[in-house]
Design an enzyme around this catalytic site. Sequence first.
Site, PDB file in Angstrom:
ATOM      1  N   ILE A   1       4.377  -3.078 -11.159  1.00 17.41           N
ATOM      2  CA  ILE A   1       4.123  -4.373 -11.704  1.00 17.41           C
ATOM      3  C   ILE A   1       4.128  -4.296 -13.267  1.00 17.41           C
ATOM      4  CG2 ILE A   1       2.134  -6.043 -11.975  1.00 17.41           C
ATOM      5  CD1 ILE A   1       2.980  -5.703  -9.113  1.00 17.41           C
TER       6      ILE A   1
ATOM      7  N   SER B   1      -9.731  -6.331 -18.827  1.00 12.86           N
ATOM      8  CA  SER B   1      -9.133  -6.719 -20.287  1.00 12.86           C
ATOM      9  C   SER B   1      -7.729  -6.795 -20.337  1.00 12.86           C
ATOM     10  CB  SER B   1      -9.631  -5.578 -20.999  1.00 12.86           C
ATOM     11  OG  SER B   1      -9.406  -4.261 -20.682  1.00 12.86           O
ATOM     12  N   ARG B   2      -6.917  -6.039 -19.567  1.00 11.05           N
ATOM     13  CA  ARG B   2      -5.534  -6.144 -19.874  1.00 11.05           C
ATOM     14  C   ARG B   2      -4.697  -6.240 -18.364  1.00 11.05           C
ATOM     15  NH1 ARG B   2      -3.538  -1.446 -21.314  1.00 11.05           N
ATOM     16  NH2 ARG B   2      -5.693  -0.119 -21.118  1.00 11.05           N
TER      17      ARG B   2
ATOM     18  N   TYR C   1      -2.845  11.128  -8.995  1.00 11.18           N
ATOM     19  CA  TYR C   1      -2.915   9.605  -8.892  1.00 11.18           C
ATOM     20  C   TYR C   1      -2.871   8.965  -7.390  1.00 11.18           C
ATOM     21  CZ  TYR C   1      -1.615   4.652  -9.564  1.00 11.18           C
ATOM     22  OH  TYR C   1      -1.741   3.160  -9.551  1.00 11.18           O
TER      23      TYR C   1
ATOM     24  N   ALA D   1      -3.074  10.831  -4.901  1.00  9.22           N
ATOM     25  CA  ALA D   1      -4.130  11.147  -3.682  1.00  9.22           C
ATOM     26  C   ALA D   1      -5.650  10.297  -3.822  1.00  9.22           C
ATOM     27  CB  ALA D   1      -4.597  12.769  -3.994  1.00  9.22           C
TER      28      ALA D   1
ATOM     29  N   GLY E   1     -11.866  -3.161 -15.323  1.00 11.30           N
ATOM     30  CA  GLY E   1     -10.430  -3.174 -16.073  1.00 11.30           C
ATOM     31  C   GLY E   1      -9.927  -4.517 -16.086  1.00 11.30           C
TER      32      GLY E   1
ATOM     33  N   VAL F   1     -16.283   3.236 -15.713  1.00  9.52           N
ATOM     34  CA  VAL F   1     -16.682   3.194 -14.176  1.00  9.52           C
ATOM     35  C   VAL F   1     -16.891   4.380 -13.589  1.00  9.52           C
ATOM     36  CG1 VAL F   1     -15.555   0.753 -13.741  1.00  9.52           C
ATOM     37  CG2 VAL F   1     -14.240   2.844 -13.288  1.00  9.52           C
TER      38      VAL F   1
ATOM     39  N   LYS G   1      -5.519   7.159  -5.033  1.00  6.78           N
ATOM     40  CA  LYS G   1      -5.404   5.792  -4.591  1.00  6.78           C
ATOM     41  C   LYS G   1      -5.523   6.018  -3.289  1.00  6.78           C
ATOM     42  CE  LYS G   1      -4.982   3.256  -8.082  1.00  6.78           C
ATOM     43  NZ  LYS G   1      -6.001   2.375  -8.658  1.00  6.78           N
TER      44      LYS G   1
ATOM     45  N   ASN H   1     -10.495  -2.671 -10.182  1.00  3.04           N
ATOM     46  CA  ASN H   1      -8.951  -2.622 -10.572  1.00  3.04           C
ATOM     47  C   ASN H   1      -8.984  -1.861 -11.636  1.00  3.04           C
ATOM     48  OD1 ASN H   1      -6.416  -4.106 -11.402  1.00  3.04           O
ATOM     49  ND2 ASN H   1      -7.816  -3.980 -13.259  1.00  3.04           N
TER      50      ASN H   1
HETATM   51  P1  NAP Z   1      -3.303  -1.260 -17.379  1.00  4.44           P
HETATM   52  O1  NAP Z   1      -2.497  -2.433 -18.025  1.00  4.44           O
HETATM   53  O2  NAP Z   1      -2.985   0.001 -17.968  1.00  4.44           O
HETATM   54  O3  NAP Z   1      -4.906  -1.686 -17.632  1.00  4.44           O
HETATM   55  C1  NAP Z   1      -5.823  -0.875 -16.906  1.00  4.44           C
HETATM   56  C2  NAP Z   1      -7.321  -1.541 -17.141  1.00  4.44           C
HETATM   57  O4  NAP Z   1      -8.013  -0.614 -16.464  1.00  4.44           O
HETATM   58  C3  NAP Z   1      -7.664  -1.870 -18.538  1.00  4.44           C
HETATM   59  O5  NAP Z   1      -8.278  -3.057 -18.431  1.00  4.44           O
HETATM   60  C4  NAP Z   1      -8.490  -0.571 -18.761  1.00  4.44           C
HETATM   61  O6  NAP Z   1      -9.387  -0.924 -19.711  1.00  4.44           O
HETATM   62  C5  NAP Z   1      -9.402  -0.423 -17.635  1.00  4.44           C
HETATM   63  N1  NAP Z   1      -9.712   0.870 -17.336  1.00  4.44           N
HETATM   64  C6  NAP Z   1      -9.144   2.159 -17.225  1.00  4.44           C
HETATM   65  N2  NAP Z   1      -9.996   3.303 -17.198  1.00  4.44           N
HETATM   66  C7  NAP Z   1     -11.090   2.548 -17.042  1.00  4.44           C
HETATM   67  C8  NAP Z   1     -12.382   3.139 -16.926  1.00  4.44           C
HETATM   68  N3  NAP Z   1     -12.727   4.365 -16.934  1.00  4.44           N
HETATM   69  N4  NAP Z   1     -13.515   2.397 -16.799  1.00  4.44           N
HETATM   70  C9  NAP Z   1     -13.265   0.836 -17.013  1.00  4.44           C
HETATM   71  N5  NAP Z   1     -12.014   0.417 -17.105  1.00  4.44           N
HETATM   72  C10 NAP Z   1     -11.122   0.999 -17.349  1.00  4.44           C
HETATM   73  O7  NAP Z   1      -3.006  -1.255 -16.051  1.00  4.44           O
HETATM   74  P2  NAP Z   1      -2.589  -2.007 -14.674  1.00  4.44           P
HETATM   75  O8  NAP Z   1      -1.090  -1.929 -14.201  1.00  4.44           O
HETATM   76  O9  NAP Z   1      -2.852  -3.271 -15.158  1.00  4.44           O
HETATM   77  O10 NAP Z   1      -3.087  -1.611 -13.413  1.00  4.44           O
HETATM   78  C11 NAP Z   1      -4.504  -2.126 -12.997  1.00  4.44           C
HETATM   79  C12 NAP Z   1      -4.747  -1.515 -11.582  1.00  4.44           C
HETATM   80  O11 NAP Z   1      -3.430  -1.590 -10.733  1.00  4.44           O
HETATM   81  C13 NAP Z   1      -4.892   0.063 -11.581  1.00  4.44           C
HETATM   82  O12 NAP Z   1      -5.939   0.514 -10.740  1.00  4.44           O
HETATM   83  C14 NAP Z   1      -3.490   0.578 -11.664  1.00  4.44           C
HETATM   84  O13 NAP Z   1      -3.549   2.086 -10.809  1.00  4.44           O
HETATM   85  C15 NAP Z   1      -3.239  -0.218 -10.323  1.00  4.44           C
HETATM   86  N6  NAP Z   1      -1.616  -0.388 -10.138  1.00  4.44           N
HETATM   87  C16 NAP Z   1      -0.776  -0.689 -11.069  1.00  4.44           C
HETATM   88  C17 NAP Z   1       0.565  -0.814 -10.850  1.00  4.44           C
HETATM   89  C18 NAP Z   1       1.321  -1.143 -11.940  1.00  4.44           C
HETATM   90  O14 NAP Z   1       2.842  -1.094 -11.581  1.00  4.44           O
HETATM   91  N7  NAP Z   1       1.030  -1.721 -13.229  1.00  4.44           N
HETATM   92  C19 NAP Z   1       1.072  -0.515  -9.535  1.00  4.44           C
HETATM   93  C20 NAP Z   1       0.064  -0.027  -8.732  1.00  4.44           C
HETATM   94  C21 NAP Z   1      -1.064   0.032  -8.803  1.00  4.44           C
HETATM   95  P3  NAP Z   1      -9.197  -0.917 -21.280  1.00  4.44           P
HETATM   96  O15 NAP Z   1      -8.186  -1.948 -21.776  1.00  4.44           O
HETATM   97  O16 NAP Z   1     -10.270  -0.923 -22.097  1.00  4.44           O
HETATM   98  O17 NAP Z   1      -8.578   0.246 -21.626  1.00  4.44           O
END
Ligand code: NAP
Length: 244
Positions: free
Chosen positions: A185, A11-12, A152, A154, A9, A61, A156, A87
């Site tokens: 975040i 890319s973003r 989500y 559970a 993950g 993944v 995590k 991630n």
């Molecule tokens: P995001 O901006 O939505 O980005 C999600 C990333 O995961 C993207 O690169 C997406 O790829 C990739 N992805 C999703 N499903 C996938 C799969 N099945 N296989 C491969 N790649 C996959 O999310 P984020 O906020 O950066 O979150 C990143 C991590 O931090 C996640 O695990 C999330 O649960 C955790 N987290 C985030 C927060 C928050 O507040 N943002 C808080 C706690 C934990 P594409 O771009 O190709 O879709």
Amino acid sequence: MGKTAFVTGGSRGIGRAIVRRLAAEGYAVGINYLQSREAAETLAAEIRRQGGRALAVQADVADREAADAAVREVEEELGPVTALVNNAGISQNDLFQDTTEALWRRMFAVHADGAFHTIQAVLPHMLHEKAGGIVNISSIWGLRGASCEVAYAASKAAVIGLTRSLAMELAPSHIRVNCVAPGVIETDMVRGLGEETLASLVDQTPAGRLGTPEDVARAVSFFLRDDADFITGQVLTVDGGFIL
Ligand code: NAP
């Protein structure tokens, strides 16, 4: 031998910040994505322009064969993976009684199975070298629980259980497994919550702001430092004090 990281993950959002940080620290970086090919390729090109090495690789993944093939592709191009960051993630917002079986399974498939797949793909080399760093991204909701995100949270929490157990198993092989649990975040994942909810989340954060992807990337980088070699099985919360 050079350092190579594989970031799922990447890319973003948080993953992209982790990719940038590790590239700046001298890692060649495999940037995994699911759909955002252009974003991943742009990021890889940015790193190469700055003199680094990077490769964008598509894989869900949750799909064992795809995850394995992505790791192999990165290893062929950039060298064996010495640091793995799990991630990739997806979010949820619905009541437990409305949670479909498909959604429940998808949450565990991406978060728990995803880590299982990528770790098994990189382990043979790490075990051979008796070295390596693995960082799994969980969430404060995986530690504390959260309503309207039971699947989500559970899944995590499963990532935290995996981290602690595997850390014990791999410590004798000098492979460290740690976890970062971000709070709120600012990424695409939370932007959809709307301004009112985000303002209320800021109010609930003692630090008085939302986290940035870079806040999380710094914690990941800390766990991967060579001189953090006595630190394993830990969960580091990056949340501005949210769950204190
Ligand atoms: P995001 O901006 O939505 O980005 C999600 C990333 O995961 C993207 O690169 C997406 O790829 C990739 N992805 C999703 N499903 C996938 C799969 N099945 N296989 C491969 N790649 C996959 O999310 P984020 O906020 O950066 O979150 C990143 C991590 O931090 C996640 O695990 C999330 O649960 C955790 N987290 C985030 C927060 C928050 O507040 N943002 C808080 C706690 C934990 P594409 O771009 O190709 O879709």
